[in-house]
Design an enzyme around this catalytic site. Structure first.
Site, PDB file in Angstrom:
ATOM      1  N   GLU A 116      -9.786  -2.275   4.854  1.00  0.00           N
ATOM      2  CA  GLU A 116     -10.504  -2.044   6.099  1.00  0.00           C
ATOM      3  C   GLU A 116     -11.687  -3.004   6.231  1.00  0.00           C
ATOM      4  OE1 GLU A 116      -9.049  -0.311   8.198  1.00  0.00           O
ATOM      5  OE2 GLU A 116      -8.709   1.773   7.654  1.00  0.00           O
TER       6      GLU A 116
ATOM      7  N   ASN B 256      -8.003  -2.971  13.903  1.00  0.00           N
ATOM      8  CA  ASN B 256      -9.370  -3.333  13.495  1.00  0.00           C
ATOM      9  C   ASN B 256      -9.378  -4.556  12.570  1.00  0.00           C
ATOM     10  OD1 ASN B 256      -8.303  -2.319  11.167  1.00  0.00           O
ATOM     11  ND2 ASN B 256      -9.794  -0.681  10.874  1.00  0.00           N
TER      12      ASN B 256
ATOM     13  N   ASP C 193       0.806  -1.220   0.000  1.00  0.00           N
ATOM     14  CA  ASP C 193       0.000   0.000   0.000  1.00  0.00           C
ATOM     15  C   ASP C 193       0.841   1.272   0.000  1.00  0.00           C
ATOM     16  OD1 ASP C 193       0.899  -0.609   2.572  1.00  0.00           O
ATOM     17  OD2 ASP C 193      -1.083  -1.022   3.365  1.00  0.00           O
TER      18      ASP C 193
HETATM   19  C1  F6R Z   1       1.311  -1.497   6.044  1.00  0.00           C
HETATM   20  C2  F6R Z   1       0.151  -2.352   6.159  1.00  0.00           C
HETATM   21  C3  F6R Z   1      -0.694  -2.337   7.389  1.00  0.00           C
HETATM   22  C4  F6R Z   1       0.135  -2.588   8.652  1.00  0.00           C
HETATM   23  C5  F6R Z   1      -0.768  -2.539   9.875  1.00  0.00           C
HETATM   24  C6  F6R Z   1       0.017  -2.716  11.156  1.00  0.00           C
HETATM   25  O1  F6R Z   1       1.941  -1.681   4.803  1.00  0.00           O
HETATM   26  O2  F6R Z   1      -0.123  -3.034   5.247  1.00  0.00           O
HETATM   27  O3  F6R Z   1      -1.676  -3.327   7.271  1.00  0.00           O
HETATM   28  O4  F6R Z   1       0.764  -3.826   8.566  1.00  0.00           O
HETATM   29  O5  F6R Z   1      -1.452  -1.315   9.913  1.00  0.00           O
HETATM   30  O6  F6R Z   1       0.841  -1.628  11.343  1.00  0.00           O
HETATM   31  P1  F6R Z   1       1.933  -1.627  12.503  1.00  0.00           P
HETATM   32  O7  F6R Z   1       2.909  -2.699  12.185  1.00  0.00           O
HETATM   33  O8  F6R Z   1       2.549  -0.256  12.444  1.00  0.00           O
HETATM   34  O9  F6R Z   1       1.198  -1.894  13.766  1.00  0.00           O
END
Ligand code: F6R
Length: 249
Positions: free
Chosen positions: A142, A135, A66
């Site tokens: 999402e 979440n 992403d």
């Molecule tokens: C980022 C991504 C997100 C993160 C998730 C956890 O490329 O794909 O799904 O893996 O938001 O983020 P952290 O590791 O910062 O808790």
């Protein structure tokens, strides 16, 4: 079953060993990469192991999950910047083979369609790294995202903006939209390494454990994937029943 390691460093060591093994077996491996705090120790350890072992990463191809819409690759909170800073700049990656969705494409819809197509044209992802949002999001998919989605634009939930706000100077600067690889793109990866570490992931791990396969809990899709490893540290596993855990000392 969740593989439970002592701490994020033990998780990073295990995941790095798996990455090294995969790249040794197939130097042209197609990696699916994630960003975020969870991946930082993983990339740090992989850089160290790769250097020590003289691993050839120059043939690797990678697709990131992403990118925020509106951030240029030079913006310190962009995922382009993150990847260069935490991984690509430390090893001999061929930058033209490292792909991320663009944060400022001329035609967003065409760009999304081309991104999924490019993954397919390369034969799909061999190994996908995944973190998880509080979440249950994977990538920026999402809750409620259809399981058959391809790369698309997403409006970030308030929860996700708040969670990621810690990286920005103020909440006003946190983008409200992003481009993410779709659920189906992720599901088509041949192998998935899902990682959650820290206290702040304990509740979502319990939610994931208890959830049916349901679009309201995106990570639950992985329960139907044939080759996914669920890797957590002790803090993220704190609320899981012991029967769901295999402790790795
Ligand atoms: C980022 C991504 C997100 C993160 C998730 C956890 O490329 O794909 O799904 O893996 O938001 O983020 P952290 O590791 O910062 O808790």
């Amino acid at each position: 079953m969740f593989l439970v390691f002592n701490d994020p460093q033990a998780v990073a060591q295990y995941v790095s060993e798996r990455l090294v093994q995969v790249v040794k077996n197939k130097p042209q491996t197609i990696l699916g990469l994630a960003t975020g705090s969870t991946m930082e120790p993983v990339y740090q350890r992989f850089c160290r192991d790769a250097k020590e072992q003289g691993l050839d990463v120059s043939q690797l191809i990678s697709f990131n999950l992403d990118e925020y819409i509106g951030l240029s690759p030079e913006h310190p909170q962009s995922y382009h910047y993150y990847m260069n800073h935490h991984l690509f700049d430390h090893l001999d990656f061929a930058k033209q083979k490292t792909f991320l969705p663009e944060g400022m494409p001329d035609d967003v819809d065409a760009h999304c369609q081309q991104y999924s197509q490019k993954i397919a044209d390369h034969g799909g992802i061999d190994l996908q790294l995944l973190g998880v949002g509080s979440n249950g999001h994977i990538g920026f998919n999402e809750p409620g995202t259809p399981f058959n989605s391809r790369t698309h634009v997403v409006h970030l939930s308030e929860q996700t903006r708040l969670d990621n706000g810690r990286f920005f100077d103020s909440m006003d600067e946190v983008p409200s939209r992003a481009i993410t690889m779709g659920m189906k793109d992720i599901m088509e990866a041949h192998e998935i390494v899902f990682i959650a570490t820290g206290d702040n992931k304990a509740q979502v791990m319990l939610d994931l454990y208890e959830s049916a396969v349901d679009e309201q809990m995106p990570a639950s899709m992985l329960k139907e994937h044939k080759n996914t490893l669920f890797i957590v540290d002790k803090k993220a596993a704190a609320l899981l029943p012991a029967t769901a855990c295999q402790f790795i000392e």
